[in-house]
Design a protein around this motif. Structure first.
Motif, PDB file in Angstrom:
ATOM      1  N   LEU A  96       0.838  -1.180   0.000  1.00 52.20           N
ATOM      2  CA  LEU A  96       0.000   0.000   0.000  1.00 52.20           C
ATOM      3  C   LEU A  96       0.885   1.246   0.000  1.00 52.20           C
ATOM      4  CD1 LEU A  96      -2.503  -1.142   2.789  1.00 52.20           C
ATOM      5  CD2 LEU A  96      -3.000  -1.022   0.339  1.00 52.20           C
ATOM      6  N   GLN A  97       0.249   2.420  -0.102  1.00 49.69           N
ATOM      7  CA  GLN A  97       1.004   3.662  -0.039  1.00 49.69           C
ATOM      8  C   GLN A  97       1.714   3.768   1.313  1.00 49.69           C
ATOM      9  OE1 GLN A  97       1.499   5.661  -2.441  1.00 49.69           O
ATOM     10  NE2 GLN A  97      -0.220   5.558  -3.873  1.00 49.69           N
ATOM     11  N   ASN A  98       2.889   4.397   1.306  1.00 48.90           N
ATOM     12  CA  ASN A  98       3.650   4.538   2.551  1.00 48.90           C
ATOM     13  C   ASN A  98       2.846   5.233   3.636  1.00 48.90           C
ATOM     14  OD1 ASN A  98       5.881   3.292   1.459  1.00 48.90           O
ATOM     15  ND2 ASN A  98       6.897   5.178   0.877  1.00 48.90           N
ATOM     16  N   SER A  99       2.075   6.251   3.247  1.00 49.81           N
ATOM     17  CA  SER A  99       1.284   6.984   4.245  1.00 49.81           C
ATOM     18  C   SER A  99       0.224   6.084   4.868  1.00 49.81           C
ATOM     19  CB  SER A  99       0.621   8.203   3.590  1.00 49.81           C
ATOM     20  OG  SER A  99      -0.185   7.815   2.491  1.00 49.81           O
ATOM     21  N   THR A 100      -0.354   5.182   4.060  1.00 52.62           N
ATOM     22  CA  THR A 100      -1.349   4.245   4.581  1.00 52.62           C
ATOM     23  C   THR A 100      -0.698   3.249   5.542  1.00 52.62           C
ATOM     24  OG1 THR A 100      -2.615   4.427   2.528  1.00 52.62           O
ATOM     25  CG2 THR A 100      -3.123   2.561   3.960  1.00 52.62           C
ATOM     26  N   ILE A 101       0.470   2.741   5.162  1.00 56.05           N
ATOM     27  CA  ILE A 101       1.202   1.808   6.024  1.00 56.05           C
ATOM     28  C   ILE A 101       1.547   2.470   7.353  1.00 56.05           C
ATOM     29  CG2 ILE A 101       3.351   0.507   6.305  1.00 56.05           C
ATOM     30  CD1 ILE A 101       1.493  -0.836   4.399  1.00 56.05           C
ATOM     31  N   GLN A 102       1.988   3.712   7.295  1.00 56.10           N
ATOM     32  CA  GLN A 102       2.315   4.430   8.530  1.00 56.10           C
ATOM     33  C   GLN A 102       1.095   4.587   9.420  1.00 56.10           C
ATOM     34  OE1 GLN A 102       4.376   8.145   8.213  1.00 56.10           O
ATOM     35  NE2 GLN A 102       6.351   7.165   7.880  1.00 56.10           N
ATOM     36  N   GLY A 103      -0.046   4.887   8.795  1.00 51.34           N
ATOM     37  CA  GLY A 103      -1.280   5.011   9.565  1.00 51.34           C
ATOM     38  C   GLY A 103      -1.669   3.698  10.224  1.00 51.34           C
ATOM     39  N   TYR A 104      -1.523   2.584   9.490  1.00 52.63           N
ATOM     40  CA  TYR A 104      -1.825   1.273  10.057  1.00 52.63           C
ATOM     41  C   TYR A 104      -0.897   0.955  11.230  1.00 52.63           C
ATOM     42  CZ  TYR A 104      -4.959  -0.111   6.234  1.00 52.63           C
ATOM     43  OH  TYR A 104      -6.005  -0.207   5.359  1.00 52.63           O
ATOM     44  N   LYS A 105       0.383   1.252  11.070  1.00 51.65           N
ATOM     45  CA  LYS A 105       1.345   0.981  12.141  1.00 51.65           C
ATOM     46  C   LYS A 105       0.997   1.791  13.392  1.00 51.65           C
ATOM     47  CE  LYS A 105       5.385  -0.390   9.407  1.00 51.65           C
ATOM     48  NZ  LYS A 105       6.778  -0.047   9.022  1.00 51.65           N
ATOM     49  N   ARG A 106       0.552   3.028  13.187  1.00 53.62           N
ATOM     50  CA  ARG A 106       0.181   3.872  14.326  1.00 53.62           C
ATOM     51  C   ARG A 106      -1.031   3.302  15.055  1.00 53.62           C
ATOM     52  NH1 ARG A 106       0.769   8.147  11.805  1.00 53.62           N
ATOM     53  NH2 ARG A 106      -1.355   8.384  10.983  1.00 53.62           N
ATOM     54  N   MET A 237      -7.624  21.193  -5.796  1.00 55.68           N
ATOM     55  CA  MET A 237      -6.733  20.031  -5.728  1.00 55.68           C
ATOM     56  C   MET A 237      -6.176  19.867  -4.322  1.00 55.68           C
ATOM     57  SD  MET A 237      -3.133  21.147  -7.543  1.00 55.68           S
ATOM     58  CE  MET A 237      -3.858  21.508  -9.123  1.00 55.68           C
ATOM     59  N   ARG A 238      -5.718  18.679  -4.023  1.00 59.14           N
ATOM     60  CA  ARG A 238      -5.142  18.378  -2.723  1.00 59.14           C
ATOM     61  C   ARG A 238      -3.771  19.028  -2.594  1.00 59.14           C
ATOM     62  NH1 ARG A 238      -7.548  13.619  -4.658  1.00 59.14           N
ATOM     63  NH2 ARG A 238      -9.216  12.790  -3.318  1.00 59.14           N
ATOM     64  N   ARG A 239      -3.369  19.281  -1.353  1.00 61.42           N
ATOM     65  CA  ARG A 239      -2.045  19.847  -1.086  1.00 61.42           C
ATOM     66  C   ARG A 239      -0.957  19.018  -1.749  1.00 61.42           C
ATOM     67  NH1 ARG A 239       0.316  18.926   4.882  1.00 61.42           N
ATOM     68  NH2 ARG A 239      -0.042  16.804   4.113  1.00 61.42           N
ATOM     69  N   SER A 240      -1.007  17.701  -1.545  1.00 56.46           N
ATOM     70  CA  SER A 240       0.039  16.822  -2.071  1.00 56.46           C
ATOM     71  C   SER A 240       0.051  16.818  -3.591  1.00 56.46           C
ATOM     72  CB  SER A 240      -0.160  15.397  -1.544  1.00 56.46           C
ATOM     73  OG  SER A 240      -1.434  14.903  -1.913  1.00 56.46           O
ATOM     74  N   THR A 266       5.541  10.847   3.641  1.00 51.91           N
ATOM     75  CA  THR A 266       6.396  10.015   4.493  1.00 51.91           C
ATOM     76  C   THR A 266       7.847   9.993   4.047  1.00 51.91           C
ATOM     77  OG1 THR A 266       6.050   7.974   3.212  1.00 51.91           O
ATOM     78  CG2 THR A 266       4.420   8.513   4.911  1.00 51.91           C
ATOM     79  N   THR A 267       8.124  10.413   2.818  1.00 52.15           N
ATOM     80  CA  THR A 267       9.480  10.347   2.276  1.00 52.15           C
ATOM     81  C   THR A 267       9.833  11.675   1.619  1.00 52.15           C
ATOM     82  OG1 THR A 267       9.151   7.988   1.826  1.00 52.15           O
ATOM     83  CG2 THR A 267      11.065   9.040   0.815  1.00 52.15           C
ATOM     84  N   ARG A 268      10.939  12.238   1.996  1.00 52.71           N
ATOM     85  CA  ARG A 268      11.360  13.537   1.466  1.00 52.71           C
ATOM     86  C   ARG A 268      11.586  13.481  -0.040  1.00 52.71           C
ATOM     87  NH1 ARG A 268      16.276  15.934   0.490  1.00 52.71           N
ATOM     88  NH2 ARG A 268      16.372  18.209   0.743  1.00 52.71           N
ATOM     89  N   ASN A 269      11.066  14.487  -0.733  1.00 55.68           N
ATOM     90  CA  ASN A 269      11.299  14.676  -2.169  1.00 55.68           C
ATOM     91  C   ASN A 269      10.918  13.445  -2.989  1.00 55.68           C
ATOM     92  OD1 ASN A 269      12.120  16.206  -4.425  1.00 55.68           O
ATOM     93  ND2 ASN A 269      14.139  15.235  -4.427  1.00 55.68           N
ATOM     94  N   LYS A 270       9.783  12.845  -2.657  1.00 56.38           N
ATOM     95  CA  LYS A 270       9.325  11.677  -3.402  1.00 56.38           C
ATOM     96  C   LYS A 270       7.864  11.845  -3.790  1.00 56.38           C
ATOM     97  CE  LYS A 270       8.804   6.639  -3.160  1.00 56.38           C
ATOM     98  NZ  LYS A 270       8.945   5.431  -2.310  1.00 56.38           N
ATOM     99  N   ALA A 271       7.547  11.491  -5.031  1.00 57.76           N
ATOM    100  CA  ALA A 271       6.164  11.546  -5.511  1.00 57.76           C
ATOM    101  C   ALA A 271       5.587  10.146  -5.552  1.00 57.76           C
ATOM    102  CB  ALA A 271       6.106  12.185  -6.894  1.00 57.76           C
ATOM    103  N   LYS A 272       4.266  10.075  -5.500  1.00 57.61           N
ATOM    104  CA  LYS A 272       3.560   8.805  -5.555  1.00 57.61           C
ATOM    105  C   LYS A 272       2.323   8.990  -6.427  1.00 57.61           C
ATOM    106  CE  LYS A 272       0.733   9.880  -1.511  1.00 57.61           C
ATOM    107  NZ  LYS A 272       0.215   9.423  -0.209  1.00 57.61           N
ATOM    108  N   THR A 273       1.513   7.964  -6.556  1.00 56.07           N
ATOM    109  CA  THR A 273       0.264   8.093  -7.301  1.00 56.07           C
ATOM    110  C   THR A 273      -0.734   8.922  -6.503  1.00 56.07           C
ATOM    111  OG1 THR A 273      -0.601   6.036  -6.350  1.00 56.07           O
ATOM    112  CG2 THR A 273       0.587   5.858  -8.443  1.00 56.07           C
ATOM    113  N   THR A 274      -1.773   9.388  -7.165  1.00 51.67           N
ATOM    114  CA  THR A 274      -2.799  10.165  -6.480  1.00 51.67           C
ATOM    115  C   THR A 274      -3.551   9.278  -5.489  1.00 51.67           C
ATOM    116  OG1 THR A 274      -4.436   9.684  -8.189  1.00 51.67           O
ATOM    117  CG2 THR A 274      -3.096  11.665  -8.478  1.00 51.67           C
ATOM    118  N   LYS A 275      -4.356   9.895  -4.646  1.00 52.45           N
ATOM    119  CA  LYS A 275      -5.060   9.157  -3.600  1.00 52.45           C
ATOM    120  C   LYS A 275      -5.937   8.062  -4.171  1.00 52.45           C
ATOM    121  CE  LYS A 275      -7.808   9.886   0.579  1.00 52.45           C
ATOM    122  NZ  LYS A 275      -8.436  10.894   1.460  1.00 52.45           N
TER     123      LYS A 275
END
Length: 409
Positions: A96-106, A237-240, A266-275
């Protein structure tokens, strides 16, 4: 004297069910023979026993499910791991997206492991899960300002979604036969209506307030990030998404921009797919296009590399994606500065600027489908649920149009 066990089946392949007495009354258990390793049949079989069933029917049902798993060569484990152990294994295998994984871990770290971490998977019951949710609703917060206070229905619902998904995986792994989190009547997680009722009110600006802020930010403050605030306000549009926008995504001839990626928080200077994982195209008004064209010239004056097609529109002077959290902090400081200059200007978050775009469009009578497409929601239901506060305005305008139409008939 205890009752003599009653054997209901003697077939090695079909399994066997027997009854036994406990201090709490009669219970049932079953035994079946399963492969020691489904991938190495030459190792032979081993006996699997499961007990504690309160009725023969329940024992037969779970036995039937176990036999189905055996037939499909599913893997069984004699001793199930604890919730804490399995959670680490499960989270490590998610794609999954890194942000989603971080949320799950939290969620696991704060709201699952401290309460259920030591419980074995096969010992977790629906009533234990229900008690866990009630505890979270009473004193589940773990952040420093609100430690020990109740968790919102929305957060408890997220815990339930995660736990149910993790236990589904445990079923697939052959560690448990049933997912206790799926017994909704016993578990009683927060309902959708409870989640909606507790959602905080969305704060937005009126058209006049938005105009006043942008005029102050550009004319008096001369903010270098004015083009960013303007673009978000006029597109929704979203901030990201805005921070990952490249000059090549903008077409000054057609007046359109393509949203194809988002900044990874979650990662400096990295792009990902849209939400939603999909791209979309937005139309821009003439004035916003002019602002962006002038901004591109400014960036090119600093360095030609900052105005190339693959350069980030709102990147820093090193050509990198700006930190999303830092941008939000700068927005907050801008709003605070504006509040000292503009009377009765509410405090609006950067996400609230996106909400302002959607709210103003709906109040102006635009079709919700247009708003959905501009905001990039996966369904129009999402749009209408978020902006239900605009419905009274839409109804009033609709009634007036209806009455005027009949008066002209």
């Amino acid at each position: 004297m205890s009752e003599k066990p009653v054997r209901r089946s003697r077939s090695r392949h079909a399994g066997s069910i027997t009854s036994y007495e406990t201090q709490s009354g009669q219970r049932w258990k079953f035994q079946i023979y399963i492969p020691k390793d489904p991938e190495r049949p030459e190792l032979g079989d081993t006996r699997l026993t499961r007990g504690g069933f309160k009725s023969l029917d329940e024992a037969q049902r779970v036995l039937a499910e176990a036999l189905t798993k055996k037939k499909s060569n599913a893997r069984f484990q004699a001793k199930a791991p604890t919730i804490g152990e399995y959670a680490e294994h499960w989270i490590a295998g998610l794609r999954l997206q890194n942000s989603t994984i971080q949320g799950y871990k939290r969620i696991i770290r704060n709201h699952v492991t401290p309460y259920l971490g030591a419980v074995q998977l096969d010992k977790l019951t629906a009533t234990r899960i229900a008690a866990h949710y009630r505890q979270l609703e009473t004193s589940g917060r773990r952040d420093r300002p609100g430690y020990g206070k109740p968790l919102s229905a929305n957060t408890v619902s997220k815990v339930h979604v995660l736990l149910a998904a993790m236990l589904d995986a445990a079923v697939d792994d052959g560690l448990i036969l049933l997912n206790p989190a799926k017994k909704k009547r016993a578990v009683n997680p927060p309902s959708a209506s409870q989640v909606r009722a507790q959602k905080p009110e969305i704060i937005t600006w009126t058209g006049q307030q938005l105009h006043a802020f942008l005029a102050w930010n550009h004319g008096e403050l001369d903010d270098e990030l004015f083009p960013l605030w303007r673009t978000i306000a006029y597109t929704g549009m979203r901030r990201s998404e805005a921070l990952a926008l490249r000059w090549g995504d903008l077409n000054f001839t057609t007046g359109r921009l393509g949203i194809r990626r988002a900044a990874d928080v979650t990662t400096r200077n990295k792009a990902k797919t849209t939400k939603t994982g999909s791209a979309r195209v937005l139309d821009l008004d003439t004035d916003t296009l002019a602002v962006l064209k002038a901004y591109k010239a400014q960036r090119g004056a600093i360095s030609l590399n900052l105005a190339r097609a693959d350069a980030y529109v709102f990147g820093n002077n090193a050509g990198e994606i700006r930190s999303p959290n830092e941008v939000s902090r700068r927005w907050t400081s801008r709003v605070q500065g504006a509040q000292a200059e503009i009377d009765e200007l509410p405090r609006v978050t950067l996400k609230g600027l996106r909400h302002t775009h959607a709210t103003l469009l709906l109040e102006l009578g635009e079709h919700p489908k247009v708003v959905q497409e501009r905001l990039g929601h996966s369904t129009i239901t999402t749009t209408m649920n978020i902006y239900s506060h605009v419905t009274p305005t839409m109804q009033k305008a609709a009634v007036n149009r209806f009455a005027a139409h009949l008066d002209e008939a």
